[in-house]
Design an enzyme around this catalytic site. Structure first.
Site, PDB file in Angstrom:
ATOM      1  N   LEU A   8       0.925  -1.156  -0.027  1.00  0.00           N
ATOM      2  CA  LEU A   8       0.007  -0.035   0.053  1.00  0.00           C
ATOM      3  C   LEU A   8       0.642   1.180   0.095  1.00  0.00           C
ATOM      4  CD1 LEU A   8      -2.345  -1.181   2.792  1.00  0.00           C
ATOM      5  CD2 LEU A   8      -2.654  -1.486   0.419  1.00  0.00           C
ATOM      6  N   GLY A   9       0.808   1.813  -1.100  1.00  0.00           N
ATOM      7  CA  GLY A   9       1.841   3.130  -1.308  1.00  0.00           C
ATOM      8  C   GLY A   9       3.085   2.833  -2.178  1.00  0.00           C
ATOM      9  N   THR A  12       8.341   7.552  -1.510  1.00  0.00           N
ATOM     10  CA  THR A  12       9.594   7.253  -1.197  1.00  0.00           C
ATOM     11  C   THR A  12       9.797   5.748  -0.726  1.00  0.00           C
ATOM     12  OG1 THR A  12       9.776   9.711  -0.659  1.00  0.00           O
ATOM     13  CG2 THR A  12      11.546   8.188  -0.025  1.00  0.00           C
ATOM     14  N   GLY A 184      14.477  20.926   0.736  1.00  0.00           N
ATOM     15  CA  GLY A 184      13.585  19.643   0.632  1.00  0.00           C
ATOM     16  C   GLY A 184      13.998  18.914   2.251  1.00  0.00           C
ATOM     17  N   LYS A 202       7.972   8.055  18.066  1.00  0.00           N
ATOM     18  CA  LYS A 202       9.295   7.084  18.081  1.00  0.00           C
ATOM     19  C   LYS A 202       9.329   6.471  19.388  1.00  0.00           C
ATOM     20  CE  LYS A 202      10.812   8.657  13.550  1.00  0.00           C
ATOM     21  NZ  LYS A 202      11.595   9.832  12.622  1.00  0.00           N
TER      22      LYS A 202
HETATM   23  N1  LIG Z   1      10.532   8.932   3.474  1.00  0.00           N
HETATM   24  C1  LIG Z   1      10.927   8.461   4.728  1.00  0.00           C
HETATM   25  O1  LIG Z   1      12.040   8.501   4.492  1.00  0.00           O
HETATM   26  C2  LIG Z   1      10.488   7.780   5.565  1.00  0.00           C
HETATM   27  C3  LIG Z   1      11.332   7.194   6.860  1.00  0.00           C
HETATM   28  C4  LIG Z   1      10.682   6.474   7.479  1.00  0.00           C
HETATM   29  C5  LIG Z   1       9.355   6.311   7.819  1.00  0.00           C
HETATM   30  N2  LIG Z   1       8.481   6.843   6.757  1.00  0.00           N
HETATM   31  C6  LIG Z   1       7.387   6.428   6.907  1.00  0.00           C
HETATM   32  O2  LIG Z   1       6.746   5.670   5.628  1.00  0.00           O
HETATM   33  C7  LIG Z   1       5.604   5.912   5.624  1.00  0.00           C
HETATM   34  C8  LIG Z   1       5.480   6.398   4.034  1.00  0.00           C
HETATM   35  O3  LIG Z   1       6.237   7.661   3.849  1.00  0.00           O
HETATM   36  P1  LIG Z   1       6.940   8.082   2.168  1.00  0.00           P
HETATM   37  O4  LIG Z   1       7.985   9.100   2.561  1.00  0.00           O
HETATM   38  O5  LIG Z   1       7.158   7.109   1.326  1.00  0.00           O
HETATM   39  O6  LIG Z   1       5.302   8.872   1.746  1.00  0.00           O
HETATM   40  P2  LIG Z   1       5.093   9.525   0.475  1.00  0.00           P
HETATM   41  O7  LIG Z   1       6.191   9.536  -0.393  1.00  0.00           O
HETATM   42  O8  LIG Z   1       3.969  10.429   0.644  1.00  0.00           O
HETATM   43  O9  LIG Z   1       4.251   8.281  -0.321  1.00  0.00           O
HETATM   44  C9  LIG Z   1       2.922   7.943  -0.008  1.00  0.00           C
HETATM   45  C10 LIG Z   1       2.482   6.605  -0.892  1.00  0.00           C
HETATM   46  O10 LIG Z   1       1.071   6.460  -0.471  1.00  0.00           O
HETATM   47  C11 LIG Z   1      -0.019   6.664  -1.431  1.00  0.00           C
HETATM   48  N3  LIG Z   1      -0.952   6.962  -0.834  1.00  0.00           N
HETATM   49  C12 LIG Z   1      -1.132   7.837   0.023  1.00  0.00           C
HETATM   50  N4  LIG Z   1      -2.453   8.054   0.742  1.00  0.00           N
HETATM   51  C13 LIG Z   1      -3.177   7.285  -0.060  1.00  0.00           C
HETATM   52  C14 LIG Z   1      -4.524   6.938   0.033  1.00  0.00           C
HETATM   53  N5  LIG Z   1      -5.552   7.687   0.621  1.00  0.00           N
HETATM   54  N6  LIG Z   1      -5.089   5.878  -1.100  1.00  0.00           N
HETATM   55  C15 LIG Z   1      -4.144   5.375  -2.037  1.00  0.00           C
HETATM   56  N7  LIG Z   1      -2.670   5.797  -1.786  1.00  0.00           N
HETATM   57  C16 LIG Z   1      -2.582   6.692  -1.107  1.00  0.00           C
HETATM   58  C17 LIG Z   1       0.621   7.847  -2.466  1.00  0.00           C
HETATM   59  O11 LIG Z   1       0.101   7.560  -3.585  1.00  0.00           O
HETATM   60  P3  LIG Z   1       0.413   8.408  -4.922  1.00  0.00           P
HETATM   61  O12 LIG Z   1       2.014   7.908  -5.207  1.00  0.00           O
HETATM   62  O13 LIG Z   1      -0.535   7.827  -6.028  1.00  0.00           O
HETATM   63  O14 LIG Z   1       0.429   9.976  -4.479  1.00  0.00           O
HETATM   64  C18 LIG Z   1       2.169   7.528  -2.181  1.00  0.00           C
HETATM   65  O15 LIG Z   1       2.376   6.385  -3.427  1.00  0.00           O
HETATM   66  C19 LIG Z   1       5.190   7.135   6.368  1.00  0.00           C
HETATM   67  O16 LIG Z   1       4.195   6.403   7.496  1.00  0.00           O
HETATM   68  C20 LIG Z   1       6.161   7.685   6.697  1.00  0.00           C
HETATM   69  O17 LIG Z   1       6.292   8.413   8.163  1.00  0.00           O
HETATM   70  C21 LIG Z   1       9.107   7.334   5.730  1.00  0.00           C
HETATM   71  N1  LIG Z   2      10.648  13.262   9.566  1.00  0.00           N
HETATM   72  C1  LIG Z   2      11.289  12.320   9.881  1.00  0.00           C
HETATM   73  C2  LIG Z   2      11.499  11.207   8.790  1.00  0.00           C
HETATM   74  C3  LIG Z   2      11.766   9.820   9.093  1.00  0.00           C
HETATM   75  O1  LIG Z   2      10.714   9.495  10.148  1.00  0.00           O
HETATM   76  C4  LIG Z   2      12.711  12.896  10.359  1.00  0.00           C
HETATM   77  O2  LIG Z   2      13.181  14.114  10.234  1.00  0.00           O
HETATM   78  O3  LIG Z   2      13.372  12.230  10.881  1.00  0.00           O
END
Ligand SMILES: NC(=O)c1ccc[n+]([C@@H]2O[C@H](COP(=O)([O-])OP(=O)(O)OC[C@H]3O[C@@H](n4cnc5c(N)ncnc54)[C@H](OP(=O)(O)O)[C@@H]3O)[C@@H](O)[C@H]2O)c1
Ligand SMILES: N[C@@H](CCO)C(=O)O
Ligand code: NA
Length: 449
Positions: A8-9, A12, A184, A202
């Site tokens: 699901l998703g 990133t 960013g 966390k």
């Molecule tokens: N980014 C990081 O480095 C990082 C690190 C640790 C943990 N996390 C956690 O990982 C999770 C994902 O983060 P991310 O950075 O990958 O987020 P993101 O880049 O915003 O990606 C979210 C994805 O989910 C899809 N999505 C969101 N809401 C939706 C809905 N209601 N219905 C269908 N699809 C939906 C989006 O679809 P579309 O592509 O079609 O828009 C997108 O593909 C979060 O819980 C975040 O806290 C992230």
């Molecule tokens: N917003 C978070 C991303 C990872 O959870 C941070 O700055 O560490």
């Protein structure tokens, strides 16, 4: 055997995970048994950097979590809803779940893990804390024989980046935040990061796993970094400290039944402490337990590759367990064919599942015993330091250090560092001090590690 994933998703973390799973040569051979069966997104027209066969990507997320063919649901959507409901539905449909969603787990872990226990499935969350750093599984497995009494983390990369820049460039919080947003590194709405909320999620998770009891998010004391000024960073530097946003879970006494103090706040960290040298967006988590002593985990807390490493290793742990389960059930089936009495087994590896069932006893912040750093702006008149000392003394607050080095306009600037003191007593002293005629303001109040 193929293990089918419903992801699901595809942002990133989702994209990083798909890339890692597709590019599986030279990694653990079990990865080759994983099939990316469905991927759920919001928009079908959005360009993607990974190629998946026709029909794999869908906007119907409900159909993924209920699809009988899917073994593991990987939730990397973010946000509270629909993530929470989809996780619950996946569990009810008998799927194992891997999630990176600290916000959902910190708020609804209770509901999710209880349901998972009833359904006999695993919910894995390595990427939710410390991104790529292995810390959840080490706490659940390699360190689980220890009595863990302290977990201290730099678990938010954004705030560590901001504090590092303020320290190395002498810039203000507002200027560094604006730059981080342009580059960013910080979100357009930085609240979750800079107000300590992400770190609070966390540490609630880490505290639960390390202590084996449940920590309610509302019990986590939380201060962010908006009030940290250039002046305090300079004073801290002169006194031999760096300022870090720490997330701390610590027993307040050595006894086995001691309440936990769980908190997030900017902290003066002695320069020689291992957490003082964690710079930029990196994360680190220091764990202290008996008999192991101190162990520190360090690495990238975010980013596609790092989180993909954590998510994929959670998937792999489940695949390995499913494979064992399947082998045993095949053996059982063989015996059934030979008319021997048998019953099928379901996967229930206690080192993969959560063990916390009871609520933790949490100490109120007033019971915390710690050193404090405080900065006062006062009228420049004789006897002010004496009056400060008297007020502190009346409330049992002993001072380690008092310095008056500068002026801000007409006002004298006095910095004190206390010895260990009960926070409740320290606050009573400050309330009295703030009524003194010579005191203009108390611009900063920080705890010392
Ligand atoms: N980014 C990081 O480095 C990082 C690190 C640790 C943990 N996390 C956690 O990982 C999770 C994902 O983060 P991310 O950075 O990958 O987020 P993101 O880049 O915003 O990606 C979210 C994805 O989910 C899809 N999505 C969101 N809401 C939706 C809905 N209601 N219905 C269908 N699809 C939906 C989006 O679809 P579309 O592509 O079609 O828009 C997108 O593909 C979060 O819980 C975040 O806290 C992230
Ligand atoms: N917003 C978070 C991303 C990872 O959870 C941070 O700055 O560490
Ligand atoms: Na991690």
């Amino acid at each position: 055997m193929g293990v089918k994933l419903g992801i699901l998703g595809l942002g990133t973390v989702g994209t990083g995970t798909v890339q890692l799973l597709l590019d599986n040569l030279g990694r653990h051979p079990l990865l080759q048994e994983i099939e990316i069966y469905r991927v759920g997104v919001r928009s079908l027209s959005k360009p993607r950097t990974v190629e998946l066969p026709e029909g794999v990507i869908t906007t119907d997320l409900e159909s993924i979590v209920t699809d009988p063919a899917i073994d593991i649901v990987v939730e990397v959507l973010g946000g509270l809803e629909p993530a929470r409901s989809l996780i619950l539905k996946a569990i009810r449909s008998g799927k194992h779940v891997v999630t990176a969603n600290k916000a959902v787990i910190a708020r609804y872990g209770d509901e999710i893990f209880t349901l998972a226990e009833q359904a006999g499935v695993c919910v894995m969350l390595e990427a939710a804390v410390g991104g790529g750093i292995p810390v959840i599984q080490p706490l659940k497995q390699s360190l689980s024989v220890n009595r863990i009494h302290t977990v201290i983390g730099i678990v938010n990369g954004t705030t560590n980046y901001i504090l590092t820049k303020m320290q190395t460039e002498g810039s203000s919080f507002e200027d560094v935040l604006a730059d981080a947003q342009k580059l960013g590194y910080a979100e357009a709405d930085p609240t979750t990061d800079v107000d300590g909320l992400d770190a609070a999620d966390k540490i609630a998770i880490l505290a639960s796993i390390a202590s084996g009891c449940r920590v309610d998010l509302s019990d986590v004391y939380c201060e962010g970094i908006r009030q940290v000024s250039k002046t305090d960073i300079t004073y801290a530097e002169k006194l031999g400290f760096v300022i870090k946003l720490l997330a701390i879970a610590k027993k307040i006494t050595p006894s086995l039944s001691s309440p936990l103090s769980v908190r997030v706040h900017p902290t003066l960290v002695p320069k020689e402490h291992p957490l003082a040298s964690i710079y930029g967006v990196n994360n680190a988590i220091l764990v202290e337990g008996e008999p192991i002593g101190q162990v520190m985990f360090f690495g990238p807390g975010a980013g596609a590759g790092a989180t993909a490493s954590a998510v994929s290793s959670d998937i792999l742990n489940i695949v390995a367990a499913l494979k064992t389960e399947k082998a045993i059930n095949e053996e059982i089936l063989k015996q059934e064919l030979e008319n021997k009495p048998t019953s099928k087994i379901a996967l229930h590896n206690q080192l993969l599942t959560a063990r916390h069932q009871e609520d933790c006893q949490i100490a109120p912040i007033t019971e915390l015993v710690t050193q404090f750093y405080a900065r006062f702006l006062t009228k420049d008149q004789p006897g002010v330091i004496g009056k400060l000392g008297t007020c502190f003394g009346t409330h049992g607050v002993s001072l380690e250090l008092v310095v008056q080095t500068g002026f801000q306009g007409q006002l004298a600037e006095i910095v004190v560092v206390t010895h260990d003191v009960r926070e409740g007593d320290f606050r009573k002293a400050l309330t009295e001090i703030s009524t003194l005629e010579a005191i203009d303001s108390i611009p900063s109040l920080l705890r010392v590690l």
